[in-house]
Design an enzyme around this catalytic site. Sequence first.
Site, PDB file in Angstrom:
ATOM      1  N   ASP A  24       0.833  -1.209   0.000  1.00 12.39           N
ATOM      2  CA  ASP A  24       0.000   0.000   0.000  1.00 12.39           C
ATOM      3  C   ASP A  24       0.867   1.259   0.000  1.00 12.39           C
ATOM      4  OD1 ASP A  24      -2.365   1.403  -0.021  1.00 12.39           O
ATOM      5  OD2 ASP A  24      -2.679   1.276   2.151  1.00 12.39           O
ATOM      6  N   GLY A  25       0.309   2.321  -0.554  1.00  9.96           N
ATOM      7  CA  GLY A  25       0.968   3.627  -0.485  1.00  9.96           C
ATOM      8  C   GLY A  25       1.498   4.148  -1.811  1.00  9.96           C
ATOM      9  N   TRP A  29       2.726   8.051  -2.532  1.00 13.44           N
ATOM     10  CA  TRP A  29       4.125   8.204  -2.964  1.00 13.44           C
ATOM     11  C   TRP A  29       4.197   9.088  -4.209  1.00 13.44           C
ATOM     12  CZ3 TRP A  29       7.181   7.016  -7.209  1.00 13.44           C
ATOM     13  CH2 TRP A  29       8.562   6.890  -6.989  1.00 13.44           C
ATOM     14  N   ASN A  72     -11.087  -2.383  -5.296  1.00 11.49           N
ATOM     15  CA  ASN A  72     -10.323  -1.380  -6.047  1.00 11.49           C
ATOM     16  C   ASN A  72     -10.996  -0.959  -7.360  1.00 11.49           C
ATOM     17  OD1 ASN A  72      -7.087  -2.639  -4.921  1.00 11.49           O
ATOM     18  ND2 ASN A  72      -8.237  -0.899  -4.134  1.00 11.49           N
TER      19      ASN A  72
HETATM   20  C1  IPE Z   1      -5.460  -2.704  -0.144  1.00 10.99           C
HETATM   21  O1  IPE Z   1      -5.134  -1.351  -0.257  1.00 10.99           O
HETATM   22  C2  IPE Z   1      -5.422  -3.358  -1.489  1.00 10.99           C
HETATM   23  C3  IPE Z   1      -4.102  -3.480  -2.121  1.00 10.99           C
HETATM   24  C4  IPE Z   1      -2.957  -3.144  -1.589  1.00 10.99           C
HETATM   25  C5  IPE Z   1      -4.103  -4.058  -3.435  1.00 10.99           C
HETATM   26  P1  IPE Z   1      -6.253  -0.226  -0.420  1.00 10.99           P
HETATM   27  O2  IPE Z   1      -5.531   1.051  -0.503  1.00 10.99           O
HETATM   28  O3  IPE Z   1      -7.174  -0.582  -1.520  1.00 10.99           O
HETATM   29  O4  IPE Z   1      -7.063  -0.354   0.957  1.00 10.99           O
HETATM   30  P2  IPE Z   1      -7.910   0.749   1.728  1.00 10.99           P
HETATM   31  O5  IPE Z   1      -8.883   1.335   0.741  1.00 10.99           O
HETATM   32  O6  IPE Z   1      -6.948   1.776   2.240  1.00 10.99           O
HETATM   33  O7  IPE Z   1      -8.570  -0.008   2.850  1.00 10.99           O
HETATM   34  C1  IPE Z   2      -1.726   0.245  -3.297  1.00 12.41           C
HETATM   35  O1  IPE Z   2      -1.479   1.610  -3.318  1.00 12.41           O
HETATM   36  C2  IPE Z   2      -1.948  -0.328  -4.680  1.00 12.41           C
HETATM   37  C3  IPE Z   2      -3.349  -0.667  -4.985  1.00 12.41           C
HETATM   38  C4  IPE Z   2      -4.325  -0.644  -4.130  1.00 12.41           C
HETATM   39  C5  IPE Z   2      -3.642  -1.064  -6.353  1.00 12.41           C
HETATM   40  P1  IPE Z   2      -2.647   2.680  -3.281  1.00 12.41           P
HETATM   41  O2  IPE Z   2      -3.057   2.990  -4.667  1.00 12.41           O
HETATM   42  O3  IPE Z   2      -3.766   2.214  -2.405  1.00 12.41           O
HETATM   43  O4  IPE Z   2      -1.921   3.912  -2.636  1.00 12.41           O
HETATM   44  P2  IPE Z   2      -2.526   4.933  -1.579  1.00 12.41           P
HETATM   45  O5  IPE Z   2      -3.028   4.120  -0.419  1.00 12.41           O
HETATM   46  O6  IPE Z   2      -3.648   5.661  -2.267  1.00 12.41           O
HETATM   47  O7  IPE Z   2      -1.381   5.804  -1.224  1.00 12.41           O
HETATM   48 MG    MG Z   3      -4.141   2.419  -0.446  1.00 13.21          MG
END
Ligand code: IPE
Ligand code: IPE
Ligand code: MG
Length: 246
Positions: A24-25, A29, A72
């Site tokens: 995540d993140g 980033w 997602n």
């Molecule tokens: C969890 O991250 C899913 C993946 C890393 C693929 P999300 O960013 O989708 O989760 P929430 O929305 O913060 O709970």
């Molecule tokens: C995780 O990163 C990847 C996926 C969920 C596909 P994020 O896209 O959730 O990144 P943040 O949480 O918005 O920073």
């Molecule tokens: Mg996320």
Amino acid sequence: MAGVPQPQVNLIPGCPRHVAIIMDGNGRWATQRGRPRLYGHHAGARRVREIVESCPQIGVEYLTIFAFSTENWKRTQVEVAGLMTLFRRYIVKETRALITSGVRVRFIGDRLRLDDKLIALMNDLETATAQNTLVHLTIALNYGGRDEVARATKRLAGDVAEGRLHPDDVDEETLPRYLDTHVLPDPDLVIRTSGEARISNFLLWQSAYSEYEFIDTLWPDFTSDEFKNLCAAFGGRDRRYGGVLG
Ligand code: IPE
Ligand code: IPE
Ligand code: MG
């Protein structure tokens, strides 16, 4: 055996056998750098190889990574389409390295909602790496723990309806045989990057007794050194499974 990748010897004592990562993140980033979210997803995808390749050096046999959740799809069409393109490109680009470094790839999640081209690439990668045994990499793509349990229950109910399974025989050992992860051990350690302390529908059944590490690092900044340190810290944990210290 010549040509077959072998594990290195600097293994970490008490290393988790199966590590699962909520990567995540990526979005934050990219935003921190004034770039679109997809820039972060590309940077995140580039981090995966180093982590996978460090597994045999430290003793991790199974690595499961959360790439795209069933939730997602709520993101913008641009982000979702960009991620799907990234997954297709990732598979094409990484296939050779995965084969030669002894990685067996599996996908978990509901494939039905994915496009045919991506599904074909996923199937081909699973087949191309099916003989590998050094590291088992499982990629969770269109994966949700609740969705997985619901799909498993549907199949289990089908077996009951067809007379292949008796309701009295359904127990804790039965349901996991219907889960996408049925060939994998449960994760010993679950890591989530980016500072969020939640599991977001990841491996709900399987992580009942996993240890958790929630770390602040954003996924594109995650390194094999940090991964090794988390695996080493795991070796000092006391897993009681409901019993007493012993
Ligand atoms: C969890 O991250 C899913 C993946 C890393 C693929 P999300 O960013 O989708 O989760 P929430 O929305 O913060 O709970
Ligand atoms: C995780 O990163 C990847 C996926 C969920 C596909 P994020 O896209 O959730 O990144 P943040 O949480 O918005 O920073
Ligand atoms: Mg996320």
